[in-house]
Design an enzyme around this catalytic site. Structure first.
Site, PDB file in Angstrom:
ATOM      1  N   GLY A   1       0.932  -1.180   0.040  1.00  0.00           N
ATOM      2  CA  GLY A   1       0.025  -0.017  -0.193  1.00  0.00           C
ATOM      3  C   GLY A   1       0.781   1.306   0.042  1.00  0.00           C
ATOM      4  O   GLY A   1       0.199   2.366  -0.453  1.00  0.00           O
TER       5      GLY A   1
ATOM      6  N   ASP B   1       1.005   3.344   4.326  1.00  0.00           N
ATOM      7  CA  ASP B   1      -0.316   3.998   3.935  1.00  0.00           C
ATOM      8  C   ASP B   1      -1.224   4.642   4.798  1.00  0.00           C
ATOM      9  O   ASP B   1      -1.472   5.447   4.875  1.00  0.00           O
ATOM     10  CB  ASP B   1      -0.621   3.318   2.734  1.00  0.00           C
TER      11      ASP B   1
ATOM     12  N   ASP C   1      -4.859   2.191  10.850  1.00  0.00           N
ATOM     13  CA  ASP C   1      -6.004   1.794  11.000  1.00  0.00           C
ATOM     14  C   ASP C   1      -6.277   1.283  12.288  1.00  0.00           C
ATOM     15  O   ASP C   1      -6.063   1.974  13.468  1.00  0.00           O
ATOM     16  CB  ASP C   1      -6.518   0.823   9.737  1.00  0.00           C
TER      17      ASP C   1
ATOM     18  N   LYS D   1      -6.708   7.155  10.492  1.00  0.00           N
ATOM     19  CA  LYS D   1      -7.968   7.140  10.718  1.00  0.00           C
ATOM     20  C   LYS D   1      -8.374   7.494  12.161  1.00  0.00           C
ATOM     21  O   LYS D   1      -7.930   7.008  12.877  1.00  0.00           O
ATOM     22  CB  LYS D   1      -8.732   5.706  10.385  1.00  0.00           C
TER      23      LYS D   1
ATOM     24  N   PHE E   1     -13.585   3.427   4.648  1.00  0.00           N
ATOM     25  CA  PHE E   1     -12.623   2.779   3.643  1.00  0.00           C
ATOM     26  C   PHE E   1     -12.275   3.534   2.776  1.00  0.00           C
ATOM     27  O   PHE E   1     -13.284   4.159   1.766  1.00  0.00           O
ATOM     28  CB  PHE E   1     -13.165   1.362   3.449  1.00  0.00           C
ATOM     29  N   VAL E   2     -10.900   3.894   2.399  1.00  0.00           N
ATOM     30  CA  VAL E   2     -10.447   4.776   1.120  1.00  0.00           C
ATOM     31  C   VAL E   2      -9.749   3.773   0.226  1.00  0.00           C
ATOM     32  O   VAL E   2      -9.024   2.751   0.524  1.00  0.00           O
ATOM     33  CB  VAL E   2      -9.877   5.775   1.572  1.00  0.00           C
TER      34      VAL E   2
ATOM     35  N   ASP F   1      -5.794  -0.354  -1.680  1.00  0.00           N
ATOM     36  CA  ASP F   1      -6.452  -1.139  -2.781  1.00  0.00           C
ATOM     37  C   ASP F   1      -7.825  -1.447  -1.842  1.00  0.00           C
ATOM     38  O   ASP F   1      -7.852  -1.474  -0.962  1.00  0.00           O
ATOM     39  CB  ASP F   1      -5.784  -2.370  -2.870  1.00  0.00           C
TER      40      ASP F   1
ATOM     41  N   ARG G   1      -5.150   0.728  -6.786  1.00  0.00           N
ATOM     42  CA  ARG G   1      -4.065   1.321  -6.327  1.00  0.00           C
ATOM     43  C   ARG G   1      -3.348   2.269  -7.157  1.00  0.00           C
ATOM     44  O   ARG G   1      -2.740   3.287  -6.744  1.00  0.00           O
ATOM     45  CB  ARG G   1      -3.001   0.234  -6.090  1.00  0.00           C
TER      46      ARG G   1
HETATM   47  P1  IMP Z   1      -4.090  -1.885  10.446  1.00  0.00           P
HETATM   48  O1  IMP Z   1      -3.197  -2.902  10.872  1.00  0.00           O
HETATM   49  O2  IMP Z   1      -5.618  -2.254  11.064  1.00  0.00           O
HETATM   50  O3  IMP Z   1      -3.417  -0.559  10.991  1.00  0.00           O
HETATM   51  O4  IMP Z   1      -4.089  -1.680   8.905  1.00  0.00           O
HETATM   52  C1  IMP Z   1      -3.175  -1.226   8.208  1.00  0.00           C
HETATM   53  C2  IMP Z   1      -3.460  -1.855   6.844  1.00  0.00           C
HETATM   54  O5  IMP Z   1      -4.655  -2.253   6.442  1.00  0.00           O
HETATM   55  C3  IMP Z   1      -2.811  -0.678   5.897  1.00  0.00           C
HETATM   56  O6  IMP Z   1      -1.645  -0.839   5.809  1.00  0.00           O
HETATM   57  C4  IMP Z   1      -3.721  -1.104   4.720  1.00  0.00           C
HETATM   58  O7  IMP Z   1      -3.168  -1.761   3.751  1.00  0.00           O
HETATM   59  C5  IMP Z   1      -4.947  -1.862   5.310  1.00  0.00           C
HETATM   60  N1  IMP Z   1      -6.031  -0.610   5.245  1.00  0.00           N
HETATM   61  C6  IMP Z   1      -6.559  -0.128   6.309  1.00  0.00           C
HETATM   62  N2  IMP Z   1      -7.537   0.884   6.070  1.00  0.00           N
HETATM   63  C7  IMP Z   1      -7.629   0.894   4.991  1.00  0.00           C
HETATM   64  C8  IMP Z   1      -8.419   1.457   3.847  1.00  0.00           C
HETATM   65  O8  IMP Z   1      -9.316   2.456   4.324  1.00  0.00           O
HETATM   66  N3  IMP Z   1      -8.384   1.368   2.591  1.00  0.00           N
HETATM   67  C9  IMP Z   1      -7.550   0.373   2.183  1.00  0.00           C
HETATM   68  N4  IMP Z   1      -6.775  -0.235   2.944  1.00  0.00           N
HETATM   69  C10 IMP Z   1      -6.784  -0.142   3.973  1.00  0.00           C
HETATM   70 MG    MG Z   2      -0.891  -1.799   3.610  1.00  0.00          MG
END
Ligand code: IMP
Ligand code: MG
Length: 185
Positions: free
Chosen positions: A43, A99, A102, A131, A152-153, A159, A165
């Site tokens: 990402g 990227d 979350d 986020k 979700f973006v 992606d 992407r």
């Molecule tokens: P986390 O481990 O939940 O913080 O998520 C991290 C990964 O989830 C990011 O590096 C993204 O690849 C994916 N991700 C989280 N939110 C989004 C979104 O809104 N769109 C696309 N990918 C996301």
């Molecule tokens: Mg990622």
């Protein structure tokens, strides 16, 4: 592809202008030091390419590959690190670039492994998007491109099921583009 986008959150020029400022800030704050960037693929690929060209420091690049979504729009809760070992960053100042922040699970897992397996001089985190939500892990980013709501973006590297992407901007998908989840889990 463009027909699937409900609205644009950040135009390409808005993203690049923000990266000008972020690159200048990182350059200033690491002045006199050498930086090792760890890109969290896939990402962050566009973000890293554009940001690193705006950092005026001696810089080394390592990449690691991670997945936590496994195709949907909600974090699966399981972070899969494709690496058997972390990059050798002993004695280096590390800046992890991802990227989006979350749930925080991905960056938490990477940071923990870096601390366990390497002896970096410092480890900081830089994300393009953060986020607004309660995180599963206690973690924040040191550098943030943009704060966004909990939605979700896609685009600019991000992606949905490995698509979108290559959009040069960041946007929100129409519900109809996400509806495929219901029919093809
Ligand atoms: P986390 O481990 O939940 O913080 O998520 C991290 C990964 O989830 C990011 O590096 C993204 O690849 C994916 N991700 C989280 N939110 C989004 C979104 O809104 N769109 C696309 N990918 C996301
Ligand atoms: Mg990622």
């Amino acid at each position: 592809m463009l027909n699937d986008i409900e609205r644009t959150l950040f135009h390409e020029q808005t993203i690049l202008s923000r990266l000008d400022a972020l690159g200048a800030q990182i350059t200033r704050e690491y002045d006199g030091r050498e930086l090792t960037v760890i890109a969290v693929l896939n990402g962050s690929i566009l973000f890293v390419a554009d940001l690193m060209r705006r950092i005026q420091l001696p810089l080394r690049l390592d990449c690691i590959s991670v997945s936590s979504y496994h195709g949907g729009t909600e974090s699966s809760g399981t972070v899969t690190l494709d690496q058997t070992s972390m990059p050798d960053v002993a004695g280096r100042h590390v800046l992890i670039l991802d990227d989006i922040l979350d749930t925080g699970r991905t960056l938490h897992a990477i940071r923990r492994r870096l601390h366990e397996e390497t002896s970096a001089l410092s480890v900081r985190i830089c994300v393009l998007l953060r986020k607004a939500k309660m995180r599963a892990e206690e973690l924040d980013a040191d550098y943030v491109g943009f704060d966004i709501g909990d939605e979700f973006v896609v685009g600019y590297g991000l992606d949905y099921r490995e698509q979108y992407r290559n959009l040069p901007f960041i946007g929100v998908l129409k519900p109809s583009a996400l509806a495929a989840d219901a029919v093809c889990p």
